[in-house]
Design an enzyme around this catalytic site. Structure first.
Site, PDB file in Angstrom:
ATOM      1  N   LYS A   1       0.824  -1.213   0.000  1.00 43.11           N
ATOM      2  CA  LYS A   1       0.000   0.000   0.000  1.00 43.11           C
ATOM      3  C   LYS A   1       0.863   1.271   0.000  1.00 43.11           C
ATOM      4  O   LYS A   1       0.602   2.196  -0.762  1.00 43.11           O
ATOM      5  CB  LYS A   1      -0.941  -0.012   1.211  1.00 43.11           C
ATOM      6  CG  LYS A   1      -1.967  -1.152   1.177  1.00 43.11           C
ATOM      7  CD  LYS A   1      -2.966  -1.066   2.304  1.00 43.11           C
ATOM      8  CE  LYS A   1      -2.361  -1.347   3.661  1.00 43.11           C
ATOM      9  NZ  LYS A   1      -1.862  -2.746   3.771  1.00 43.11           N
ATOM     10  N   THR A   2       1.870   1.304   0.851  1.00 39.73           N
ATOM     11  CA  THR A   2       2.761   2.470   0.883  1.00 39.73           C
ATOM     12  C   THR A   2       3.510   2.611  -0.431  1.00 39.73           C
ATOM     13  O   THR A   2       3.667   3.727  -0.961  1.00 39.73           O
ATOM     14  CB  THR A   2       3.754   2.351   2.052  1.00 39.73           C
ATOM     15  OG1 THR A   2       3.045   2.221   3.283  1.00 39.73           O
ATOM     16  CG2 THR A   2       4.664   3.573   2.115  1.00 39.73           C
TER      17      THR A   2
ATOM     18  N   THR B   1      -5.736  -1.233   7.090  1.00 38.33           N
ATOM     19  CA  THR B   1      -5.798  -2.687   7.231  1.00 38.33           C
ATOM     20  C   THR B   1      -7.169  -3.131   7.717  1.00 38.33           C
ATOM     21  O   THR B   1      -7.439  -4.332   7.771  1.00 38.33           O
ATOM     22  CB  THR B   1      -4.723  -3.176   8.230  1.00 38.33           C
ATOM     23  OG1 THR B   1      -4.913  -2.489   9.481  1.00 38.33           O
ATOM     24  CG2 THR B   1      -3.333  -2.897   7.706  1.00 38.33           C
TER      25      THR B   1
ATOM     26  N   ARG C   1       6.546  -8.085   1.788  1.00 42.38           N
ATOM     27  CA  ARG C   1       7.431  -7.503   2.800  1.00 42.38           C
ATOM     28  C   ARG C   1       8.146  -8.593   3.587  1.00 42.38           C
ATOM     29  O   ARG C   1       9.339  -8.485   3.894  1.00 42.38           O
ATOM     30  CB  ARG C   1       6.637  -6.612   3.749  1.00 42.38           C
ATOM     31  CG  ARG C   1       7.516  -5.897   4.784  1.00 42.38           C
ATOM     32  CD  ARG C   1       6.691  -5.135   5.785  1.00 42.38           C
ATOM     33  NE  ARG C   1       5.980  -4.033   5.156  1.00 42.38           N
ATOM     34  CZ  ARG C   1       4.960  -3.394   5.719  1.00 42.38           C
ATOM     35  NH1 ARG C   1       4.512  -3.771   6.897  1.00 42.38           N
ATOM     36  NH2 ARG C   1       4.376  -2.382   5.100  1.00 42.38           N
TER      37      ARG C   1
ATOM     38  N   ASP D   1      -1.347   6.738   6.259  1.00 41.93           N
ATOM     39  CA  ASP D   1      -1.351   5.312   6.573  1.00 41.93           C
ATOM     40  C   ASP D   1      -2.244   5.066   7.794  1.00 41.93           C
ATOM     41  O   ASP D   1      -2.359   5.937   8.665  1.00 41.93           O
ATOM     42  CB  ASP D   1       0.081   4.849   6.867  1.00 41.93           C
ATOM     43  CG  ASP D   1       0.219   3.339   6.797  1.00 41.93           C
ATOM     44  OD1 ASP D   1      -0.718   2.662   6.324  1.00 41.93           O
ATOM     45  OD2 ASP D   1       1.275   2.825   7.227  1.00 41.93           O
TER      46      ASP D   1
END
Length: 342
Positions: free
Chosen positions: A67-68, A161, A220, A112
């Site tokens: 997402k980032t 999330t 990640r 975020d």
């Protein structure tokens, strides 16, 4: 041992810097999420042709799926600056007002964990997203006055999330909402292959597949496991790169088993199976038994264990499924087998 599970925050500044270096810079470089990539490309191309800021974008999904990175790509492909913030950092309407009033025309604002913003800030954001304006309250009591403040047009990219915690008025103001899905092993292998080149790690196909299998469907985590394998190669001086033996040894050292479960995952399963005889058991009781916060169990551990069929949720609490017993090398009680057949 270090915990290599995925969390919302990198462990330290070094990890953050390495993760940043491995991030793709464009949608063409971004691996996976093919449908979302196509939708974003259309949205950005249309905005560029019309010479306007792109519509506001909401990215939802589990941690670690990109997402980032996508927010950074939106700014990069729009040729706009990027401003980074987070929901927990915006606890008052004044915090948001200061942030919004300092944006330059066309700037991309990334928030975020947007669902963790203060309610007063959320309500201010409604007007800012829709009309590029906020109302500033001056004074108190009967003498208080509302002063409108025009904002430079901007693009908000929100990441969450837990999209269900966003109020409907906020969710409805996003022009595009995307849900990111867990990655398939083949997609993770492509992520690992790209990262291995950037980290200068020799990684045969079998080793890439093994790391992908233990990565919980999350890029990640793939990159973090790869870095630990690289560290093992550096320390032990292997001329052949990261062989299968080295991958096994490195990941075993960090308590990551053959399907990606780590120490806390196994502690939850072991407690559920042995101490509570497979359940049902409440979340708070289970969290106390393993010495962890209930929110961590629910948001970090449980989603993956439910996804792979090791834990079931019932109105009375969590239960261990037959697959959990099999993974722990234990026979499944008849009660669990009957539940699985319902």
């Amino acid at each position: 041992m270090d915990d290599l599970r995925d969390t919302a925050e990198p462990e330290d500044e070094v990890e953050l810097a390495v993760e940043g270096a491995l991030r793709p810079q464009s949608l063409a470089e971004f691996v996976g999420q093919q449908k979302v990539r196509g939708q974003l490309q259309l949205l950005l191309d249309a905005a560029k042709i019309q010479q306007r800021p792109a519509d506001h974008i909401l990215l939802s999904g589990p941690p670690g799926l990109g997402k980032t990175t996508l927010a950074m790509i939106v700014a990069h492909e729009s040729d706009r600056p990027l401003r980074l913030s987070s929901g927990p950092a915006i606890q008052h309407a004044g915090d948001l007002a200061a942030l919004l009033s300092s944006l330059t025309p066309g700037e991309v604002l990334f928030i975020d964990e947007i669902h963790r913003m203060a309610r007063s800030a959320e309500e201010m954001l409604y007007l800012a997203m829709e009309d590029f304006r906020i109302d500033i309250m001056v004074g108190k009591g009967a003498g208080a006055t509302s002063i409108p403040l025009d904002l430079a047009p901007f693009t908000l990219v929100g990441a969450t999330t837990r999209s269900g915690l966003l109020p409907n008025p906020l969710r409805d103001r996003f022009g595009f909402t995307a849900h990111l899905e867990y990655y398939e092993p083949g997609e993770l292998e492509r992520v690992i292959e790209r990262s291995a080149v950037m980290l200068d790690v020799q990684l045969p196909p079998a080793a890439r597949a093994e790391i992908a299998k233990r990565s919980r469907g999350t890029p990640r985590i793939s990159n973090r496991l790869l870095r630990r394998v690289r560290d093992y190669v550096i320390v032990h001086g292997s001329d052949q790169g990261a062989t299968m033996g080295i991958v096994d040894a490195a990941l075993d050292l960090y308590d990551v088993d053959s399907i990606g479960l780590d120490r806390l995952d196994r502690a939850v399963l072991d407690s559920l199976v042995r101490r509570f005889r497979g359940g049902p058991v409440g979340l708070s009781t289970l969290a106390v038994a393993v010495g962890e916060e209930g929110e961590t169990i629910e948001s970090v551990v449980e989603p993956y264990l439910v996804r792979i069929g090791f834990i079931g949720r019932t109105p009375r609490g969590r239960i261990a499924m037959p697959e959990a017993y099999e993974h722990l090398g234990l026979p499944s009680p008849e009660s669990v087998l009957r539940f699985n057949d319902l």
